[in-house]
Motif scaffolding. Structure first.
Motif, PDB file in Angstrom:
ATOM      1  N   HIS A   1       0.854  -1.191   0.000  1.00 56.94           N
ATOM      2  CA  HIS A   1       0.000   0.000   0.000  1.00 56.94           C
ATOM      3  C   HIS A   1       0.890   1.241   0.000  1.00 56.94           C
ATOM      4  CE1 HIS A   1      -2.584  -3.164   1.733  1.00 56.94           C
ATOM      5  NE2 HIS A   1      -3.553  -2.550   1.102  1.00 56.94           N
ATOM      6  N   PRO A   2       1.576   1.484  -1.117  1.00 59.69           N
ATOM      7  CA  PRO A   2       2.618   2.519  -1.141  1.00 59.69           C
ATOM      8  C   PRO A   2       2.067   3.931  -1.121  1.00 59.69           C
ATOM      9  CG  PRO A   2       2.331   1.582  -3.325  1.00 59.69           C
ATOM     10  CD  PRO A   2       1.482   0.763  -2.402  1.00 59.69           C
ATOM     11  N   TRP A   3       2.979   4.847  -0.828  1.00 63.68           N
ATOM     12  CA  TRP A   3       2.701   6.277  -0.871  1.00 63.68           C
ATOM     13  C   TRP A   3       2.624   6.723  -2.324  1.00 63.68           C
ATOM     14  CZ3 TRP A   3       1.872  10.270   2.554  1.00 63.68           C
ATOM     15  CH2 TRP A   3       2.069  11.568   2.083  1.00 63.68           C
ATOM     16  N   GLY A   4       1.570   7.438  -2.666  1.00 59.52           N
ATOM     17  CA  GLY A   4       1.451   8.028  -3.998  1.00 59.52           C
ATOM     18  C   GLY A   4       1.519   6.998  -5.108  1.00 59.52           C
ATOM     19  N   ASP A   5       2.384   7.262  -6.096  1.00 64.49           N
ATOM     20  CA  ASP A   5       2.501   6.384  -7.257  1.00 64.49           C
ATOM     21  C   ASP A   5       3.677   5.425  -7.170  1.00 64.49           C
ATOM     22  OD1 ASP A   5       0.293   7.617  -8.497  1.00 64.49           O
ATOM     23  OD2 ASP A   5       1.565   9.216  -9.309  1.00 64.49           O
ATOM     24  N   ASN A   6       4.237   5.272  -5.976  1.00 64.79           N
ATOM     25  CA  ASN A   6       5.381   4.369  -5.836  1.00 64.79           C
ATOM     26  C   ASN A   6       5.009   2.945  -6.231  1.00 64.79           C
ATOM     27  OD1 ASN A   6       6.878   6.480  -4.783  1.00 64.79           O
ATOM     28  ND2 ASN A   6       6.545   5.894  -2.650  1.00 64.79           N
ATOM     29  N   PRO A   7       5.939   2.205  -6.836  1.00 58.24           N
ATOM     30  CA  PRO A   7       5.645   0.808  -7.168  1.00 58.24           C
ATOM     31  C   PRO A   7       5.527  -0.075  -5.928  1.00 58.24           C
ATOM     32  CG  PRO A   7       7.938   1.352  -7.662  1.00 58.24           C
ATOM     33  CD  PRO A   7       7.257   2.644  -7.325  1.00 58.24           C
ATOM     34  N   TYR A   8       6.208   0.307  -4.872  1.00 60.41           N
ATOM     35  CA  TYR A   8       6.085  -0.322  -3.564  1.00 60.41           C
ATOM     36  C   TYR A   8       6.601   0.702  -2.555  1.00 60.41           C
ATOM     37  CZ  TYR A   8      11.150  -1.112  -3.657  1.00 60.41           C
ATOM     38  OH  TYR A   8      12.504  -0.929  -3.700  1.00 60.41           O
ATOM     39  N   GLU A   9       6.454   0.402  -1.269  1.00 58.71           N
ATOM     40  CA  GLU A   9       6.916   1.366  -0.265  1.00 58.71           C
ATOM     41  C   GLU A   9       8.110   0.805   0.504  1.00 58.71           C
ATOM     42  OE1 GLU A   9       7.184   5.020   1.286  1.00 58.71           O
ATOM     43  OE2 GLU A   9       5.703   4.377  -0.205  1.00 58.71           O
ATOM     44  N   PRO A  10       9.293   1.389   0.343  1.00 58.54           N
ATOM     45  CA  PRO A  10      10.435   0.945   1.149  1.00 58.54           C
ATOM     46  C   PRO A  10      10.154   1.177   2.630  1.00 58.54           C
ATOM     47  CG  PRO A  10      11.138   2.402  -0.645  1.00 58.54           C
ATOM     48  CD  PRO A  10       9.646   2.486  -0.567  1.00 58.54           C
ATOM     49  N   GLN A  11      10.456   0.181   3.415  1.00 59.99           N
ATOM     50  CA  GLN A  11      10.221   0.274   4.852  1.00 59.99           C
ATOM     51  C   GLN A  11      11.518   0.695   5.553  1.00 59.99           C
ATOM     52  OE1 GLN A  11       6.686  -0.700   6.128  1.00 59.99           O
ATOM     53  NE2 GLN A  11       6.863   0.165   4.077  1.00 59.99           N
ATOM     54  N   ASP A  12      11.414   1.649   6.483  1.00 61.06           N
ATOM     55  CA  ASP A  12      12.634   2.185   7.074  1.00 61.06           C
ATOM     56  C   ASP A  12      12.359   2.751   8.451  1.00 61.06           C
ATOM     57  OD1 ASP A  12      15.395   3.034   7.156  1.00 61.06           O
ATOM     58  OD2 ASP A  12      15.286   3.232   4.975  1.00 61.06           O
TER      59      ASP A  12
END
Length: 286
Positions: free
Chosen positions: A225-236
Protein backbone atom coordinates in the motif's frame (compact mmCIF):
# COMPACT_ATOMS: atom_id res chain seq x y z
CA UNK A 1 22.40 14.37 41.85
CA UNK A 2 22.53 11.08 43.79
CA UNK A 3 18.96 9.98 43.14
CA UNK A 4 18.42 7.94 39.98
CA UNK A 5 15.07 7.97 38.25
CA UNK A 6 13.65 6.48 35.08
CA UNK A 7 11.69 8.43 32.49
CA UNK A 8 9.85 6.98 29.49
CA UNK A 9 9.75 9.17 26.38
CA UNK A 10 7.67 8.71 23.22
CA UNK A 11 7.92 10.31 19.78
CA UNK A 12 4.69 10.20 17.81
CA UNK A 13 3.85 11.59 14.36
CA UNK A 14 0.08 12.05 14.61
CA UNK A 15 -0.72 12.02 10.85
CA UNK A 16 -2.40 15.38 10.47
CA UNK A 17 -3.26 15.56 14.14
CA UNK A 18 -5.40 12.42 14.07
CA UNK A 19 -7.56 13.63 11.18
CA UNK A 20 -6.78 10.64 8.96
CA UNK A 21 -8.80 8.24 11.13
CA UNK A 22 -12.18 8.44 12.80
CA UNK A 23 -12.13 9.75 16.37
CA UNK A 24 -8.44 10.47 16.00
CA UNK A 25 -7.87 12.61 19.10
CA UNK A 26 -9.35 10.00 21.41
CA UNK A 27 -7.26 7.31 19.71
CA UNK A 28 -4.11 9.39 20.16
CA UNK A 29 -4.92 9.83 23.86
CA UNK A 30 -5.57 6.10 24.25
CA UNK A 31 -2.29 5.27 22.53
CA UNK A 32 -0.42 7.54 24.95
CA UNK A 33 -2.14 5.90 27.91
CA UNK A 34 -1.34 2.40 26.65
CA UNK A 35 2.27 3.34 25.98
CA UNK A 36 2.99 4.17 29.62
CA UNK A 37 5.03 7.16 28.46
CA UNK A 38 5.78 10.08 30.77
CA UNK A 39 6.65 12.60 28.05
CA UNK A 40 5.44 12.63 24.43
CA UNK A 41 6.59 14.70 21.49
CA UNK A 42 3.99 15.06 18.73
CA UNK A 43 4.67 16.02 15.13
CA UNK A 44 2.50 16.93 12.15
CA UNK A 45 0.24 19.73 13.38
CA UNK A 46 0.59 20.94 16.98
CA UNK A 47 -3.11 20.74 17.87
CA UNK A 48 -3.15 17.30 19.55
CA UNK A 49 -0.94 18.66 22.29
CA UNK A 50 -3.52 20.66 24.14
CA UNK A 51 -6.45 18.33 23.39
CA UNK A 52 -4.65 15.17 24.48
CA UNK A 53 -3.02 16.80 27.51
CA UNK A 54 -6.39 18.04 28.73
CA UNK A 55 -7.88 14.54 28.36
CA UNK A 56 -5.02 13.06 30.37
CA UNK A 57 -4.63 15.88 32.88
CA UNK A 58 -1.06 16.50 31.74
CA UNK A 59 1.04 19.58 31.05
CA UNK A 60 1.61 20.71 27.46
CA UNK A 61 3.32 23.20 25.20
CA UNK A 62 2.42 24.14 21.63
CA UNK A 63 3.33 27.49 20.18
CA UNK A 64 0.25 29.65 19.65
CA UNK A 65 0.68 30.37 15.96
CA UNK A 66 1.38 26.82 14.90
CA UNK A 67 4.68 27.52 13.13
CA UNK A 68 6.47 24.71 14.90
CA UNK A 69 4.16 21.90 13.71
CA UNK A 70 5.09 20.12 16.96
CA UNK A 71 3.92 19.90 20.55
CA UNK A 72 5.00 18.23 23.76
CA UNK A 73 2.92 16.80 26.60
CA UNK A 74 4.22 15.67 29.97
CA UNK A 75 3.08 14.10 33.22
CA UNK A 76 5.61 16.41 34.86
CA UNK A 77 5.66 20.22 34.96
CA UNK A 78 7.00 22.11 31.96
CA UNK A 79 8.97 24.93 33.57
CA UNK A 80 10.09 26.71 30.40
CA UNK A 81 9.40 26.24 26.69
CA UNK A 82 10.07 27.90 23.35
CA UNK A 83 10.10 27.23 19.64
CA UNK A 84 12.82 27.73 17.05
CA UNK A 85 11.67 30.57 14.86
CA UNK A 86 10.96 29.70 11.24
CA UNK A 87 11.03 25.92 11.48
CA UNK A 88 9.28 22.95 13.03
CA UNK A 89 11.07 22.54 16.34
CA UNK A 90 10.28 23.22 19.98
CA UNK A 91 12.20 22.92 23.24
CA UNK A 92 10.84 22.35 26.73
CA UNK A 93 12.52 22.19 30.14
CA UNK A 94 10.67 19.61 32.23
CA UNK A 95 11.07 19.04 35.97
CA UNK A 96 11.07 15.41 37.07
CA UNK A 97 9.73 14.31 40.49
CA UNK A 98 13.25 14.34 41.97
CA UNK A 99 13.62 18.00 41.05
CA UNK A 100 16.01 17.21 38.16
CA UNK A 101 15.32 19.35 35.10
CA UNK A 102 15.74 17.84 31.64
CA UNK A 103 15.53 19.39 28.19
CA UNK A 104 13.25 17.85 25.57
CA UNK A 105 13.32 19.00 21.95
CA UNK A 106 10.87 17.92 19.25
CA UNK A 107 11.32 18.46 15.53
CA UNK A 108 9.73 17.53 12.21
CA UNK A 109 12.10 17.85 9.27
CA UNK A 110 10.91 18.45 5.71
CA UNK A 111 9.68 15.37 3.87
CA UNK A 112 10.56 15.95 0.21
CA UNK A 113 12.61 14.70 -1.60
CA UNK A 114 12.80 11.40 0.27
CA UNK A 115 16.18 9.74 0.08
CA UNK A 116 15.19 6.05 -0.03
CA UNK A 117 13.12 6.77 -3.16
CA UNK A 118 16.21 8.24 -4.83
CA UNK A 119 18.05 5.02 -4.01
CA UNK A 120 15.42 2.33 -4.57
CA UNK A 121 13.50 3.83 -7.49
CA UNK A 122 15.80 6.32 -9.19
CA UNK A 123 19.10 4.47 -8.61
CA UNK A 124 20.87 7.76 -7.93
CA UNK A 125 24.49 7.74 -6.80
CA UNK A 126 25.36 7.88 -3.12
CA UNK A 127 27.01 11.25 -3.70
CA UNK A 128 23.83 12.62 -5.27
CA UNK A 129 21.70 11.29 -2.42
CA UNK A 130 23.97 12.77 0.26
CA UNK A 131 24.07 16.14 -1.52
CA UNK A 132 20.27 16.17 -1.77
CA UNK A 133 19.93 15.35 1.93
CA UNK A 134 22.18 18.24 2.85
CA UNK A 135 20.01 20.55 0.73
CA UNK A 136 16.63 19.18 1.86
CA UNK A 137 17.17 18.62 5.59
CA UNK A 138 20.77 19.39 6.47
CA UNK A 139 20.10 23.08 7.06
CA UNK A 140 17.16 22.33 9.35
CA UNK A 141 19.18 19.83 11.35
CA UNK A 142 22.10 22.25 11.59
CA UNK A 143 19.75 24.90 12.96
CA UNK A 144 18.32 22.55 15.58
CA UNK A 145 21.79 21.49 16.70
CA UNK A 146 22.92 25.11 16.89
CA UNK A 147 20.03 25.88 19.25
CA UNK A 148 20.86 22.81 21.33
CA UNK A 149 24.62 23.43 21.39
CA UNK A 150 24.78 25.41 24.66
CA UNK A 151 22.56 22.85 26.35
CA UNK A 152 24.71 20.00 25.04
CA UNK A 153 27.74 21.80 26.46
CA UNK A 154 26.04 22.31 29.83
CA UNK A 155 25.57 18.59 30.39
CA UNK A 156 21.84 18.83 31.14
CA UNK A 157 20.03 15.55 30.35
CA UNK A 158 18.83 16.25 26.81
CA UNK A 159 16.49 14.43 24.45
CA UNK A 160 15.88 15.24 20.77
CA UNK A 161 13.03 13.39 19.14
CA UNK A 162 10.88 13.55 16.06
CA UNK A 163 10.10 12.55 12.52
CA UNK A 164 13.36 13.26 10.71
CA UNK A 165 12.11 12.08 7.29
CA UNK A 166 15.48 10.46 6.65
CA UNK A 167 16.93 7.09 7.59
CA UNK A 168 19.92 6.50 9.85
CA UNK A 169 23.43 5.73 8.67
CA UNK A 170 23.40 3.09 11.43
CA UNK A 171 20.82 1.18 9.35
CA UNK A 172 22.48 1.65 5.95
CA UNK A 173 25.99 0.35 6.59
CA UNK A 174 27.86 -2.36 4.73
CA UNK A 175 26.09 -5.03 6.79
CA UNK A 176 22.77 -3.95 5.26
CA UNK A 177 23.83 -3.60 1.61
CA UNK A 178 22.12 -6.84 0.65
CA UNK A 179 18.80 -5.45 1.90
CA UNK A 180 19.39 -1.99 0.34
CA UNK A 181 20.10 -3.10 -3.25
CA UNK A 182 23.82 -2.57 -2.73
CA UNK A 183 23.55 0.86 -1.11
CA UNK A 184 25.50 1.98 1.94
CA UNK A 185 24.74 5.60 2.84
CA UNK A 186 26.01 7.82 5.63
CA UNK A 187 22.77 9.77 5.88
CA UNK A 188 23.69 13.34 6.84
CA UNK A 189 20.95 14.03 9.39
CA UNK A 190 21.76 11.06 11.62
CA UNK A 191 25.49 11.60 11.08
CA UNK A 192 25.14 15.23 12.24
CA UNK A 193 23.34 14.08 15.38
CA UNK A 194 26.11 11.58 16.10
CA UNK A 195 28.84 14.15 15.46
CA UNK A 196 27.13 16.50 17.95
CA UNK A 197 27.42 13.80 20.61
CA UNK A 198 23.83 12.58 20.51
CA UNK A 199 23.10 8.88 20.82
CA UNK A 200 20.31 7.02 19.00
CA UNK A 201 18.34 5.36 21.80
CA UNK A 202 16.90 2.54 19.68
CA UNK A 203 20.30 1.56 18.30
CA UNK A 204 21.93 1.94 21.71
CA UNK A 205 19.58 -0.79 22.96
CA UNK A 206 19.35 -2.77 19.71
CA UNK A 207 22.69 -2.36 17.89
CA UNK A 208 22.04 -4.94 15.16
CA UNK A 209 19.88 -3.48 12.35
CA UNK A 210 19.53 -6.89 10.72
CA UNK A 211 18.07 -8.52 13.82
CA UNK A 212 16.10 -5.46 14.98
CA UNK A 213 15.30 -3.15 12.06
CA UNK A 214 12.95 -0.96 14.14
CA UNK A 215 10.79 0.07 11.18
CA UNK A 216 8.66 3.17 11.79
CA UNK A 217 7.70 3.98 8.18
CA UNK A 218 5.17 2.65 7.75
CA UNK A 219 2.45 0.53 9.39
CA UNK A 220 -0.07 1.97 6.89
CA UNK A 221 2.02 2.67 3.79
CA UNK A 222 3.19 -0.92 3.61
CA UNK A 223 5.05 -2.38 0.62
CA UNK A 224 1.64 -3.36 -0.77
CA UNK A 225 0.00 0.00 0.00
CA UNK A 226 2.62 2.52 -1.14
CA UNK A 227 2.70 6.28 -0.87
CA UNK A 228 1.45 8.03 -4.00
CA UNK A 229 2.50 6.38 -7.26
CA UNK A 230 5.38 4.37 -5.84
CA UNK A 231 5.64 0.81 -7.17
CA UNK A 232 6.09 -0.32 -3.56
CA UNK A 233 6.92 1.37 -0.27
CA UNK A 234 10.44 0.95 1.15
CA UNK A 235 10.22 0.27 4.85
CA UNK A 236 12.63 2.19 7.07
CA UNK A 237 13.35 3.78 10.43
CA UNK A 238 12.90 7.57 10.25
CA UNK A 239 11.56 8.42 13.74
CA UNK A 240 14.17 8.74 16.47
CA UNK A 241 14.77 9.64 20.09
CA UNK A 242 18.32 10.89 20.55
CA UNK A 243 19.86 11.56 23.95
CA UNK A 244 22.85 13.20 25.59
CA UNK A 245 24.22 13.61 29.09
CA UNK A 246 26.79 11.88 31.28
CA UNK A 247 24.12 10.65 33.66
CA UNK A 248 21.71 9.40 30.99
CA UNK A 249 21.47 5.78 29.89
CA UNK A 250 18.95 4.20 27.50
CA UNK A 251 17.64 1.04 29.18
CA UNK A 252 14.90 0.02 26.75
CA UNK A 253 13.49 1.08 23.40
CA UNK A 254 10.67 -0.22 21.25
CA UNK A 255 8.64 0.53 18.18
CA UNK A 256 5.03 0.96 19.28
CA UNK A 257 1.73 0.48 17.43
CA UNK A 258 -1.73 -0.23 18.85
CA UNK A 259 -3.69 -3.03 17.19
CA UNK A 260 -3.12 -4.23 13.64
CA UNK A 261 -3.47 -1.25 11.30
CA UNK A 262 -4.94 -1.81 7.87
CA UNK A 263 -3.11 -0.46 4.86
CA UNK A 264 -3.71 2.91 3.26
CA UNK A 265 -7.13 3.08 1.65
CA UNK A 266 -8.67 0.94 4.39
CA UNK A 267 -7.20 2.87 7.30
CA UNK A 268 -10.05 5.13 8.46
CA UNK A 269 -11.18 2.78 11.24
CA UNK A 270 -7.71 1.83 12.43
CA UNK A 271 -7.25 1.94 16.17
CA UNK A 272 -3.75 3.25 15.50
CA UNK A 273 -4.23 6.86 14.34
CA UNK A 274 -0.95 7.35 12.49
CA UNK A 275 0.90 6.28 9.36
CA UNK A 276 4.11 6.17 11.43
CA UNK A 277 4.91 3.81 14.24
CA UNK A 278 5.86 5.56 17.46
CA UNK A 279 9.13 5.02 19.29
CA UNK A 280 9.27 4.67 23.08
CA UNK A 281 12.54 4.72 24.98
CA UNK A 282 13.15 4.50 28.71
CA UNK A 283 16.13 6.23 30.28
CA UNK A 284 17.84 6.04 33.64
CA UNK A 285 18.92 9.51 34.71
CA UNK A 286 21.43 9.84 37.52
Amino acid sequence: MDQQETVKIMTFNTWLGGEAVRDGINKIARAVELSGADIVGFQETPEPGRAVAEKLGWHYFQNKNGEANCSVISRFPIVEASYIDGMSAIMAHIQLPSGQVILVAVTHLYYDPYGPYWAMFDKRSVNDIVAMEHDARGGEMKRVLQELAPHLASGIPLFLMGDFNAPSHLDWGSDMEAQREGYAVRWPVSAMAEEAGLLDSYRAVHPDPVAMPGITWSPVHTPEHPWGDNPYEPQDRIDFIYYHGAGVRAVSSEVFVVGEPKGFGSHEDNEWPSDHAAVISSFDIA
